[in-house]
Motif scaffolding. Structure first.
Motif, PDB file in Angstrom:
ATOM      1  N   VAL A   1     -27.913  13.453 -17.299  1.00  0.00           N
ATOM      2  CA  VAL A   1     -28.815  12.304 -17.621  1.00  0.00           C
ATOM      3  C   VAL A   1     -29.419  13.018 -18.775  1.00  0.00           C
ATOM      4  CG1 VAL A   1     -30.608  10.892 -16.737  1.00  0.00           C
ATOM      5  CG2 VAL A   1     -28.981  11.607 -15.289  1.00  0.00           C
ATOM      6  N   THR A   2     -29.489  12.220 -20.059  1.00  0.00           N
ATOM      7  CA  THR A   2     -30.310  12.690 -20.920  1.00  0.00           C
ATOM      8  C   THR A   2     -31.812  12.080 -20.760  1.00  0.00           C
ATOM      9  OG1 THR A   2     -29.984  11.056 -22.532  1.00  0.00           O
ATOM     10  CG2 THR A   2     -28.417  12.890 -22.555  1.00  0.00           C
ATOM     11  N   GLY A   3     -32.837  12.776 -21.296  1.00  0.00           N
ATOM     12  CA  GLY A   3     -34.164  12.294 -21.139  1.00  0.00           C
ATOM     13  C   GLY A   3     -34.623  12.082 -19.772  1.00  0.00           C
ATOM     14  N   ALA A   4     -34.005  13.262 -18.879  1.00  0.00           N
ATOM     15  CA  ALA A   4     -34.033  13.192 -17.428  1.00  0.00           C
ATOM     16  C   ALA A   4     -35.630  13.500 -16.872  1.00  0.00           C
ATOM     17  CB  ALA A   4     -33.466  14.385 -17.006  1.00  0.00           C
ATOM     18  N   GLY A   5     -36.334  13.929 -17.957  1.00  0.00           N
ATOM     19  CA  GLY A   5     -38.010  13.951 -17.591  1.00  0.00           C
ATOM     20  C   GLY A   5     -38.765  12.721 -17.702  1.00  0.00           C
ATOM     21  N   GLY A   6     -38.076  11.691 -18.461  1.00  0.00           N
ATOM     22  CA  GLY A   6     -38.859  10.536 -18.694  1.00  0.00           C
ATOM     23  C   GLY A   6     -39.022   9.681 -17.528  1.00  0.00           C
ATOM     24  N   SER A   7     -39.685   8.472 -17.611  1.00  0.00           N
ATOM     25  CA  SER A   7     -40.030   7.675 -16.589  1.00  0.00           C
ATOM     26  C   SER A   7     -38.935   6.907 -16.107  1.00  0.00           C
ATOM     27  CB  SER A   7     -40.883   6.475 -16.750  1.00  0.00           C
ATOM     28  OG  SER A   7     -40.665   6.033 -18.217  1.00  0.00           O
ATOM     29  N   ILE A   8     -37.787   6.701 -16.869  1.00  0.00           N
ATOM     30  CA  ILE A   8     -36.553   5.824 -16.531  1.00  0.00           C
ATOM     31  C   ILE A   8     -35.495   6.924 -16.161  1.00  0.00           C
ATOM     32  CG2 ILE A   8     -34.430   4.401 -17.413  1.00  0.00           C
ATOM     33  CD1 ILE A   8     -37.205   3.017 -17.021  1.00  0.00           C
ATOM     34  N   GLY A   9     -35.576   8.133 -16.956  1.00  0.00           N
ATOM     35  CA  GLY A   9     -34.500   8.970 -16.737  1.00  0.00           C
ATOM     36  C   GLY A   9     -34.805   9.771 -15.203  1.00  0.00           C
ATOM     37  N   SER A  10     -35.817  10.123 -15.098  1.00  0.00           N
ATOM     38  CA  SER A  10     -36.325  10.825 -13.852  1.00  0.00           C
ATOM     39  C   SER A  10     -36.011   9.710 -12.561  1.00  0.00           C
ATOM     40  CB  SER A  10     -37.788  11.261 -13.735  1.00  0.00           C
ATOM     41  OG  SER A  10     -38.549  10.197 -13.823  1.00  0.00           O
TER      42      SER A  10
ATOM     43  N   VAL B   1     -20.033  11.498 -15.420  1.00  0.00           N
ATOM     44  CA  VAL B   1     -20.610  10.285 -15.819  1.00  0.00           C
ATOM     45  C   VAL B   1     -21.865  10.908 -16.840  1.00  0.00           C
ATOM     46  CG1 VAL B   1     -21.831   8.183 -15.165  1.00  0.00           C
ATOM     47  CG2 VAL B   1     -20.065   9.002 -13.770  1.00  0.00           C
ATOM     48  N   VAL B   2     -22.314  10.092 -17.932  1.00  0.00           N
ATOM     49  CA  VAL B   2     -23.558  10.536 -18.523  1.00  0.00           C
ATOM     50  C   VAL B   2     -24.382   9.418 -18.763  1.00  0.00           C
ATOM     51  CG1 VAL B   2     -24.202  11.021 -21.027  1.00  0.00           C
ATOM     52  CG2 VAL B   2     -22.325  12.109 -20.115  1.00  0.00           C
ATOM     53  N   TYR B   3     -25.553   9.557 -18.269  1.00  0.00           N
ATOM     54  CA  TYR B   3     -26.570   8.265 -18.585  1.00  0.00           C
ATOM     55  C   TYR B   3     -27.439   8.662 -19.615  1.00  0.00           C
ATOM     56  CZ  TYR B   3     -24.942   6.741 -13.887  1.00  0.00           C
ATOM     57  OH  TYR B   3     -24.154   5.994 -13.074  1.00  0.00           O
ATOM     58  N   HIS B   4     -27.543   8.116 -20.682  1.00  0.00           N
ATOM     59  CA  HIS B   4     -28.260   8.392 -22.038  1.00  0.00           C
ATOM     60  C   HIS B   4     -29.572   7.670 -21.789  1.00  0.00           C
ATOM     61  CE1 HIS B   4     -29.153   9.779 -25.736  1.00  0.00           C
ATOM     62  NE2 HIS B   4     -28.986   8.630 -26.449  1.00  0.00           N
ATOM     63  N   ALA B   5     -30.631   8.290 -21.617  1.00  0.00           N
ATOM     64  CA  ALA B   5     -31.926   7.643 -21.251  1.00  0.00           C
ATOM     65  C   ALA B   5     -32.885   8.285 -22.341  1.00  0.00           C
ATOM     66  CB  ALA B   5     -32.645   7.781 -19.890  1.00  0.00           C
TER      67      ALA B   5
END
Length: 597
Positions: free
Chosen positions: A271-280, A345-349
């Motif tokens: 998960v990219t942006g894993a520290g953001g509100s959506i990513g986390s 799997v990659v989630y690009h947030a």
């Protein structure tokens, strides 16, 4: 035990003396034998049914039934002893003894509860409370409030839309009317608090009830989960304030759990942006499905630390959790990360998403949202990732602003990659996310805390809204539906006026709109009056999943697209903004031709 022993002996002797004038068959020996058997058997069954391990100040029908069983079995044992020892059962004496046992043993315990209820109440000033819903949940709430002396709420009455319950009494409380009668009941009974106790209620009904409650000055709370009622775990402390999320008027999307489990369980997820509100939140939701390992990629050290610690606390035994500090704009680093962890799997947030800020900083928006997406997507393609999900936005539709344009170009990048790659590239569009960083809710709350006013850009401005968990679940579900190149869109119901959202938040915070005030500041740079989830050329009526559509958004030719975005960073800021928006609206090639001629 001493009191019960006295009651047991007293009861059989009273039974004997009541019947003694009419029977001379009860000898002293038989009376002594019956007394001993009854005393021993009573304590045996009291031990079996744990009569001396109960908190009798909370005694109810269940405890009375337990006493009845212990008393009945001890009387049966005495009857058997009489039949064996004397050849006869003296039924009338035992029947009187049984009734006295129930009366005195039960009474001794329930008298303690009555004394506690009436003479040992702490002197707490109670707030008069109206309960909305006179069903099983509402009566459970009433019962707990009546018997929990540490809570400062006291139920006064019910309201319920079922006409059959009108004027009925439950726990001494009357059903005073229906939902529409709430303002009158509150005024008449001097109610200070309202509890919505209908766990199965829809979001639309919650909104209707809350709007009626908002006509009063009472504080409104809601019972959160139906399982608390169904399993008997209801606690007064579980009551919570009504949140803005409850008033969206739309039911959340239900997930296909089996397909998600199939794609995530035992896999490596990045998960990219894993520290953001959506990513986390994506990370939290993913961990429910037991991946083999989850790679948390983010640029902010503190935010990655927070989500890493949170997940380790709950899942360290089952899941390998790997925090990675990396910037999506660093192409070399992205390729290193993909090569090292080889995710399935990659989630690009990871993205810059604040519309007005990106208007002032278009170069940063291009670097992060376009080149960052290109770096992560091409790295995923190179190292054979199975599924790549881009978190996009409704602002990518007909974008008049830099942020929306960069997200539409990011969609085009992955759509082009999907044509040739073995990786299934998809994008997911949704509207504004309540409570996410940069959203209006945290801003409104801060403004209310300092006494207002709440600033709204325009009284008629509308937006689509969803909650952070729902947005994250949608992203995960889209990954399971991916066939390559799709743009998934959630049917988000009706758009919500920002001004209505502000008014609801003010009243939810316990203030009136007059106290806080709403100030209209005018539309900011790059903002639209309303958002679209699909433009008129993208709309497909069919749903691929309940409340999820696929758009027909076609990308610009890949070679032309890459040449165009490569030129963006070499031109001045104003020209960059202009050409970026034209690219996103697929008019860029016409402009180039016109300039060349």
């Amino acid at each position: 035990m001493l009191l019960d022993s006295t009651i047991v002996l007293f009861s059989i002797y009273v039974g004997y003396f009541i019947l003694h004038p009419y029977s001379d068959f009860y000898t002293s020996k038989l009376l002594l034998m019956s007394s001993i058997v009854l005393l021993v058997s009573h304590h045996v069954f009291a031990l079996v049914y744990r009569l001396y391990h109960k908190a009798w100040e909370y005694a109810s029908v269940g405890e009375m039934f337990t006493i009845a069983k212990a008393v009945t079995f001890s009387i049966i044992t005495a009857a058997i002893a009489q039949a064996v020892g004397a050849g006869n059962v003296y039924t009338r004496v035992l029947l009187i003894t049984w009734m006295l046992h129930l009366l005195l043993i039960g009474g001794s315990r329930f008298s303690w509860r009555m004394y506690r209820d009436h003479y040992m109440k702490p002197k707490v000033e109670k707030r008069k409370t109206l309960i909305v819903g006179a069903g099983s949940a509402g009566t459970a709430v009433a019962r707990q409030l009546l018997h929990n002396y540490d809570v400062d709420l006291i139920p006064i009455a019910f309201v319920d839309d079922d006409p059959r319950k009108y004027r009925l009494e439950m726990y001494g409380l009357t059903v005073c009317g229906n939902i529409e009668d709430i303002p009158q009941v509150v005024k008449k009974q001097n109610i200070t608090d309202i509890i919505i106790a209908i766990p199965s209620i829809s979001k639309k009904e919650i909104r209707r009830i809350y709007e009626t409650c908002a006509e009063t000055d009472a504080e409104v709370k809601i019972m959160p989960m139906i399982e608390d009622v169904m399993t008997g775990k209801l606690a007064v402390s579980a009551l919570r304030n009504v949140e803005v999320e409850d008033l969206l008027g739309r039911e959340p999307v239900e997930l296909d759990i089996s397909s998600i489990s199939e794609s995530i369980t035992g896999s490596t997820v990045l998960v990219t942006g894993a520290g953001g509100s959506i990513g986390s939140e994506i990370c939290r939701q993913i961990c429910h499905f037991n991946p083999k390992r989850i790679v948390l990629v983010g640029h902010g050290e503190f935010s990655i630390y927070n989500i890493d610690m949170e997940l380790r606390q709950m899942y360290q035994e089952q899941i390998e959790i790997i925090p990675v500090i990396a910037d999506v704009q660093d192409r070399t680093r992205m390729f290193e990360v993909m090569e090292e962890f080889k995710p399935d799997v990659v989630y690009h947030a990871a993205a810059h998403k604040h519309v007005p800020l990106m208007e002032y900083n278009p170069r940063e928006a291009v670097k992060n949202n376009i080149f960052g997406t290109r770096n992560v997507a091409e790295a995923a393609d190179t190292f054979g990732v199975n599924t790549f999900v881009l978190v996009s936005t409704d602002k990518a539709v007909n974008p008049p602003n830099v942020m929306g344009a960069t997200k539409r170009v990011a969609e085009m990048i992955i759509q082009n990659l999907a044509k040739e790659s073995n990786t299934e590239f998809v994008a997911v569009r949704f509207g504004n996310v309540l409570g996410s960083r940069g959203s209006v809710i945290p801003l409104f709350k801060k403004q209310i805390e300092v006494g207002g006013p709440v600033t709204v850009t325009h009284p008629e401005m509308t937006r689509y809204f969803m909650t952070i968990p729902e947005a994250s679940r949608l992203v995960i579900q889209a990954g399971t539906l991916a066939r390559g190149g799709e743009v998934f869109v959630l049917d988000m119901g009706e758009p919500v006026k920002i001004s209505d959202l502000a008014k609801n938040l003010i009243t939810l915070s316990g203030y009136t709109i007059e106290e806080i005030g709403i100030q209209y500041s005018g539309i900011r740079p790059g903002e639209k009056m309303f958002e679209e989830l699909l433009n008129e050329n993208e709309v497909q009526k069919e749903q691929v999943f309940p409340k999820i559509h696929i758009g027909k958004a076609d990308p610009m030719d890949r070679v032309e697209l890459l040449q165009t975005i490569d030129r963006l960073l070499s031109i001045d800021m104003e020209e960059m903004k202009e050409q970026l928006i034209q690219v996103a609206n697929r008019k860029y090639s016409e402009v180039i031709v016109a300039k060349s001629s």
